[in-house]
Design a protein around this motif. Structure first.
Motif, short mmCIF file in Angstrom:
data_model
loop_
_atom_site.label_atom_id
_atom_site.label_comp_id
_atom_site.label_asym_id
_atom_site.label_seq_id
_atom_site.Cartn_x
_atom_site.Cartn_y
_atom_site.Cartn_z
N GLU A 1 0.84 -1.20 0.00
CA GLU A 1 0.00 0.00 0.00
C GLU A 1 0.87 1.25 0.00
O GLU A 1 1.63 1.49 0.96
CB GLU A 1 -0.91 -0.01 1.24
CG GLU A 1 -1.76 1.25 1.30
CD GLU A 1 -2.86 1.16 2.35
OE1 GLU A 1 -2.95 0.15 3.05
OE2 GLU A 1 -3.63 2.14 2.45
N ALA A 2 0.75 2.04 -1.06
CA ALA A 2 1.51 3.30 -1.15
C ALA A 2 1.00 4.23 -0.06
O ALA A 2 -0.21 4.43 0.08
CB ALA A 2 1.30 3.92 -2.52
N VAL A 3 1.92 4.77 0.73
CA VAL A 3 1.48 5.66 1.82
C VAL A 3 2.11 7.04 1.73
O VAL A 3 1.60 8.00 2.31
CB VAL A 3 1.77 5.05 3.22
CG1 VAL A 3 0.83 3.89 3.50
CG2 VAL A 3 3.22 4.62 3.37
N ASP A 4 3.22 7.15 1.00
CA ASP A 4 3.87 8.46 0.94
C ASP A 4 4.80 8.53 -0.28
O ASP A 4 5.17 7.49 -0.84
CB ASP A 4 4.68 8.70 2.22
CG ASP A 4 4.78 10.19 2.54
OD1 ASP A 4 4.34 11.02 1.71
OD2 ASP A 4 5.29 10.52 3.62
N LEU A 5 5.15 9.75 -0.62
CA LEU A 5 6.08 9.94 -1.74
C LEU A 5 7.46 10.24 -1.19
O LEU A 5 7.61 10.76 -0.09
CB LEU A 5 5.62 11.12 -2.61
CG LEU A 5 4.24 10.96 -3.24
CD1 LEU A 5 3.83 12.26 -3.93
CD2 LEU A 5 4.22 9.80 -4.23
N ILE A 6 8.47 9.93 -1.98
CA ILE A 6 9.84 10.33 -1.63
C ILE A 6 10.19 11.48 -2.57
O ILE A 6 10.04 11.36 -3.80
CB ILE A 6 10.84 9.17 -1.82
CG1 ILE A 6 10.37 7.93 -1.04
CG2 ILE A 6 12.24 9.59 -1.38
CD1 ILE A 6 11.21 6.68 -1.31
N GLU A 7 10.58 12.60 -1.98
CA GLU A 7 10.86 13.77 -2.81
C GLU A 7 12.28 14.25 -2.58
O GLU A 7 12.84 14.06 -1.50
CB GLU A 7 9.88 14.89 -2.46
CG GLU A 7 8.43 14.48 -2.67
CD GLU A 7 7.47 15.65 -2.64
OE1 GLU A 7 7.85 16.74 -3.14
OE2 GLU A 7 6.36 15.48 -2.13
N GLU A 8 12.82 14.88 -3.61
CA GLU A 8 14.16 15.46 -3.50
C GLU A 8 14.18 16.71 -4.35
O GLU A 8 13.84 16.64 -5.55
CB GLU A 8 15.19 14.44 -4.02
CG GLU A 8 16.57 14.59 -3.44
CD GLU A 8 17.44 13.42 -3.89
OE1 GLU A 8 17.59 12.47 -3.12
OE2 GLU A 8 17.93 13.46 -5.05
#
Ligand SMILES: Cc1cc2nc3c(=O)[nH]c(=O)nc-3n(C[C@H](O)[C@H](O)[C@H](O)COP(=O)(O)OP(=O)(O)OC[C@H]3O[C@@H](n4cnc5c(N)ncnc54)[C@H](O)[C@@H]3O)c2cc1C
Length: 387
Positions: free
Chosen positions: A113-120
């Motif tokens: 289950e996708a719960v969050d994004l990884i951002e940079e």
């Protein structure tokens, strides 16, 4: 799933995350439209798909008060399959998952289950998911939110949503089927009530359309009163309404219609209901989601394979799919406002609205809804290669 398959077939490494452990969900509708069947044919899978149990529906009929009419006639379409195939969506998804096994770059993770994004630095570079084995991080050149009308991906991405509203929700339940029952889908419009029945082999999937937010009132009137309404509308299945033992057997499906203003950010794209939640009206949402997937693969496969994807490529996907989405939603909103809202608020005898009277009177007009429902506004064709 469809986008993942098309990209993997074109040599792109893909991981599809599905939060459930199987596809046995009821909430998505069961229609595979002529233009989706055309896509399946272009992929060379049509015979295998149609070998699965399904029902071919060349016409959609509706009963409006005392007026029975054919609403859409797919036999007039110039497509390979001139019918809508009714197949439980879990069979269709299992079929796609099986096809995916042929491509070494296709990976499907169930119970992820996708719960969050990884951002940079303002770009999306992956996502976080929960799995039974613990947290999972996936880094990717592109994250695609195809997670439906309650999309976590679009919320986490902070994309802004335009809401259009819907006057109704749907109560979703099953009634058993008997051998003497018909098999055609049934749509019945009576004063204050709309009822559909979809044949699913040994049972009927029933949808009882209610004014939005009215479930509490319906429950306050009691289950016997609800069963009585179902008995009146289901007619030949009236003797089975006692199968609705308690409210647990009746699920509330909330209807929403909305659209993202912008479907993408650097490293992220939304498609299907995640980009534009569709009402069940006309049963076009699945087809539209698949057409989005085909267009996305056509426009992005090459850049993804070569590692040169830019935000302009993502913009091109929205440009391509924005117009057909707006048109399909416009049609749904027209039907919601002019037909469904009116029927649900009516208490006296029901007179069919003008579009229905015209369809009953002039059979050639049935080509128009057939085209809008069966094919949609900008049908897509598979342009990605099989590598
Ligand atoms: C009551 C009702 C009836 C409908 N009937 C029809 C019909 O007959 N025909 C039709 O064409 N359309 C119908 N629609 C519209 C249709 O359901 C949608 O337009 C269509 O399913 C959109 O497809 P999708 O792939 O974008 O999203 P979905 O079909 O919603 O698929 C999203 C998938 O993502 C998974 N998921 C969700 N969140 C996560 C997460 N965080 N991580 C991982 N996985 C996740 C879900 O489990 C699901 O498998 C109906 C809608 C409603 C409300």
């Amino acid at each position: 799933m469809m986008l993942g398959l098309l990209l993997a077939r074109a040599g792109v490494s893909v991981i599809v995350l599905e939060k459930h452990q199987d596809f046995l969900r009821d909430f998505r509708g069961d229609t595979i439209h002529p233009s989706t069947l055309e896509v399946i044919h272009e992929l060379g899978w049509l015979d295998r798909l149609l070998a699965l149990p399904h029902q071919q529906v060349p016409r959609i009929r509706a009963q409006f008060g005392d007026l029975a009419l054919t609403f859409a006639d797919f036999s007039t379409l110039s497509t390979r399959c001139r019918f809508v195939a009714f197949m439980p969506q879990w069979d269709f998804l299992n079929f796609l998952a099986e096809e995916g096994k042929r491509y070494p770059t296709f990976h499907l993770r169930m119970r992820a289950e996708a719960v969050d994004l990884i951002e940079e630095a303002g770009s999306v570079i992956g996502l976080r998911a929960t799995t039974p084995d613990g947290p999972l991080e996936v880094r990717a050149a592109l994250v695609v939110g195809a997670d439906g009308r309650h999309s976590v991906v679009r919320t986490k991405a902070g994309l802004s949503v335009e809401e259009f509203g819907a006057p109704m929700d749907v109560l979703w339940f099953r009634l058993s089927r008997q051998a003497s029952d018909p098999t055609d889908p049934i749509g019945r419009f009576d004063a204050g009530r709309i009822f559909i029945m979809l044949y699913r082999g040994d049972y009927w999937q029933c949808g009882f359309v209610i004014p939005k937010g009215s479930l509490d009132q319906i429950q306050a009137r009691g289950l016997p009163a609800f069963r009585e309404s179902v008995a009146q509308l289901s007619r030949f299945a009236a003797d089975r309404v006692d199968e609705l033992h308690d409210w647990e057997a009746i699920k509330l499906l909330t209807v929403q219609v909305d659209r993202l203003r912008q479907w993408f950010r650097q490293g992220l794209l939304c498609i299907g209901d995640a980009a534009h939640a569709m009402s069940p009206v006309g049963g076009v949402g699945i087809n539209l989601a698949i057409q989005d997937a085909v267009a996305t693969a056509n426009l992005l496969a090459d850049s993804l394979r070569r590692g040169i994807l830019t935000v302009n490529d993502l913009h091109r996907v929205q440009q391509r799919r924005d117009w057909p989405t707006r048109m399909a939603q416009r049609m749904q909103l027209f039907m919601q406002d002019r037909v469904i809202r009116r029927v649900l608020s009516e208490s006296g005898p029901l007179s069919p609205p003008l579009p229905f009277r015209l369809l009953a009177r002039f059979p050639f007009l049935r080509r128009i809804p057939a085209r809008m429902i069966g094919i949609g506004f900008r049908p897509e064709h598979v342009r990605t290669p099989a590598i």
